[in-house]
Design a protein around this motif. Structure first.
Motif, PDB file in Angstrom:
ATOM      1  N   TRP A 169       0.672  -1.569   0.129  1.00 54.59           N
ATOM      2  CA  TRP A 169      -0.238  -0.240  -0.736  1.00 54.59           C
ATOM      3  C   TRP A 169       0.340   1.108  -0.124  1.00 54.59           C
ATOM      4  O   TRP A 169       0.451   2.168  -0.453  1.00 54.59           O
ATOM      5  N   MET A 205      -9.667  -3.676   1.976  1.00 54.43           N
ATOM      6  CA  MET A 205      -8.273  -3.666   1.978  1.00 54.43           C
ATOM      7  C   MET A 205      -7.867  -3.159   3.654  1.00 54.43           C
ATOM      8  O   MET A 205      -6.708  -3.549   4.318  1.00 54.43           O
ATOM      9  N   SER A 206      -8.924  -2.887   4.910  1.00 52.15           N
ATOM     10  CA  SER A 206      -9.034  -3.790   6.108  1.00 52.15           C
ATOM     11  C   SER A 206      -8.000  -5.002   6.670  1.00 52.15           C
ATOM     12  O   SER A 206      -7.183  -5.308   7.386  1.00 52.15           O
ATOM     13  N   PHE A 218      -4.287  -4.457   6.305  1.00 52.26           N
ATOM     14  CA  PHE A 218      -4.086  -3.568   7.624  1.00 52.26           C
ATOM     15  C   PHE A 218      -4.070  -4.515   9.020  1.00 52.26           C
ATOM     16  O   PHE A 218      -3.640  -3.835   9.948  1.00 52.26           O
ATOM     17  N   GLU A 227      -6.231  -1.010  13.991  1.00 53.56           N
ATOM     18  CA  GLU A 227      -6.026  -1.504  12.348  1.00 53.56           C
ATOM     19  C   GLU A 227      -7.044  -0.834  11.807  1.00 53.56           C
ATOM     20  O   GLU A 227      -7.147  -0.488  10.696  1.00 53.56           O
ATOM     21  N   TRP A 228      -8.215  -0.405  12.198  1.00 55.05           N
ATOM     22  CA  TRP A 228      -9.498   0.268  11.648  1.00 55.05           C
ATOM     23  C   TRP A 228      -9.002   1.489  11.292  1.00 55.05           C
ATOM     24  O   TRP A 228      -9.794   2.170  10.571  1.00 55.05           O
ATOM     25  N   THR A 234      -6.396   2.621   8.615  1.00 56.03           N
ATOM     26  CA  THR A 234      -7.327   1.322   7.166  1.00 56.03           C
ATOM     27  C   THR A 234      -8.308   2.955   7.039  1.00 56.03           C
ATOM     28  O   THR A 234      -8.086   3.354   5.863  1.00 56.03           O
ATOM     29  N   TYR A 243      -7.080   5.725   3.693  1.00 58.24           N
ATOM     30  CA  TYR A 243      -8.094   5.455   2.571  1.00 58.24           C
ATOM     31  C   TYR A 243      -8.640   6.787   2.107  1.00 58.24           C
ATOM     32  O   TYR A 243      -8.406   7.772   0.753  1.00 58.24           O
ATOM     33  N   ALA A 287      -4.940  -7.325  -0.237  1.00 56.83           N
ATOM     34  CA  ALA A 287      -6.738  -6.371  -0.467  1.00 56.83           C
ATOM     35  C   ALA A 287      -7.146  -6.954  -1.388  1.00 56.83           C
ATOM     36  O   ALA A 287      -7.660  -6.093  -2.613  1.00 56.83           O
TER      37      ALA A 287
END
Length: 437
Positions: free
Chosen positions: A160, A198-199, A202, A219-220, A223, A227, A295
């Motif tokens: 990423w 995507m999460s 991560f 972690e969220w 993400t 983004y 992802a």
């Protein structure tokens, strides 16, 4: 002359009778390119089956989901065939809402279906409850010329960090070029699908092993912050309204340096009839952060018959035609092998003509095979599903979370507020549904 007129009148009467007596199938489908192409080829089916007529109801993705869900749950009977996803099939089959596909014909070759796709369409009784029209994972589509101009070389398996750096360097808004286009339109199958994969990369997850929501975990936050900053720096204006079709159009018009989305889009961005950048596109695996998960998702759009259908024999005949090997050959004869619906059959990826015509074939099948619905996250989870959670409550909850994340992208709330509200909504719903005791 009199006899000739009588014969013509008789023939006309017979045609009118055949048309009037034909059984009409009403098919609900999504407005994606492969489905639009199928509609254009429907006369091939009806001419071979004059006792069956077809009426199409073509809808935007979120609207399709809402309408077919309502119809199948209430036994409304509006549709004889529904286009539904990998998420719905096992759940609806378990609830008795779908008919098993037991009579697809001797030449259908169920065993040729890709194991990763077939397993998601098979009920607990081992029967197939939907047939895949096309299957997909997700990967990076990018402009080779813009990557070179930025002085970079795209790895086959990028991080990423690399993608974000490249997106910012490729951005040239004065000339209408955005470094990256990503889904922002609200919906459990739109932005929520993208952000969930995507999460995963991560290290985030929707729920822990005890079904406790995890949107309040770092972690969220990592993400969503990543983004939002990436889209602010290198994404298109109005991105909160962009889903698959909108981003496809932007990429085809040369307005995106990169696009991370469904592998099925590959044939549309490399087709010179549709894409102004067809000769400039290459592909790479979906990004990661070094935690062992990329992802990329796993999905199929499938044709299924709602339970209680009075036209199941005709419906199954159409499904066999639209998802069989002969349909792939039909598309190849009309549009070329590169435009055959991908991601459903082993034989397609063993076909030398397809491999030659579709430079994205290997990357597509590698991405499909790499997705693991039973182990989608870095940390353990109690659910199955890569870009969704395979429980009935996810459809509503995923849309709610998608609306919050889309609002954050539009600048209507902060990332922290979106995550806090996502956590509250998830705790409330999971408690109400009995997952949290």
């Amino acid at each position: 002359m009199k006899n000739l007129c009588a014969a013509l009148l008789c023939a006309t009467s017979l045609l009118a009778y055949d048309s009037a007596s034909a059984e009409t199938l009403t098919i609900a489908t999504v407005n994606n390119g492969d489905m639009i192409r199928m509609q254009g080829l429907t006369s091939e089916f009806t001419s071979a089956n004059p006792d069956i007529q077809v009426e199409w109801v073509t809808l935007e993705e979120n609207v399709l989901r809402e309408r077919v869900t309502t119809d199948v749950a209430t036994k409304g009977g509006q549709y004889d065939i529904m286009t539904i996803g990998t998420y719905e099939v096992p759940i609806w089959a378990k609830q008795g809402w779908l008919l098993p596909l037991d009579n697809l014909g001797a030449d259908y070759d169920v065993d040729d279906l890709l194991p990763a796709i077939r397993s998601g369409l098979t009920g607990e009784d081992g029967k197939l409850y939907a047939a895949p029209f096309y299957g997909e994972s997700s990967f990076i589509m990018y402009r080779k010329d813009l990557m070179e101009k930025a002085g970079l070389t795209m790895p086959d398996a990028p991080t990423w960090e690399f993608v974000a750096d490249a997106a910012r360097k490729m951005t040239d808004r004065a000339n209408g070029i955005n470094g990256i286009c990503l889904r922002g339109k609200a919906g459990w199958g739109e932005n929520t699908a993208f952000l969930t994969t995507m999460s995963n990369s991560f290290g985030a997850r929707w729920f822990d092993e005890n079904w406790q929501p995890q949107f309040d975990q770092p972690e969220w936050k990592n993400t969503l912050d990543f983004y939002l900053k990436l889209m602010n720096d290198a994404g298109p204006q109005g991105a909160s309204s962009n889903g698959f079709n909108e981003n496809l159009a932007l990429f085809q018009q040369g307005k995106c340096g990169m696009w991370i989305d469904a592998t099925v889009a590959a044939s549309f961005v490399t087709n010179p009839k549709d894409s102004t950048v067809a000769d400039k596109v290459d592909f790479a695996l979906a990004p990661d952060t070094g935690l062992g998960k990329r992802a990329n998702w796993l999905w199929a759009w499938n044709l299924a018959i709602p339970a209680g259908s009075q036209k199941s024999a005709s419906a199954e005949k159409f499904i066999s035609w639209a998802t069989g090997k002969a349909y792939a050959e039909l598309v190849a004869s009309k549009e070329g092998w590169a435009n055959v619906p991908p991601g459903t059959r082993t034989s397609l990826y063993e076909n030398a003509e397809y491999q030659k015509a579709a430079p994205f074939a290997k990357m597509t099948i590698d991405s499909i095979n790499a997705a693991d619905p039973k182990n989608p996250t870095v940390k353990p989870v109690p659910y199955v599903g890569v870009q969704f959670v395979a429980i009935p409550e996810f459809q509503g909850l995923g849309t709610t979370v998608g609306q919050l994340f889309s609002a954050a992208l539009a600048g209507q709330m902060s990332a922290d507020d979106a995550l806090a509200q996502a956590q509250q909504a998830s705790v409330r719903e999971m408690t109400r549904a009995g997952y949290i005791k």
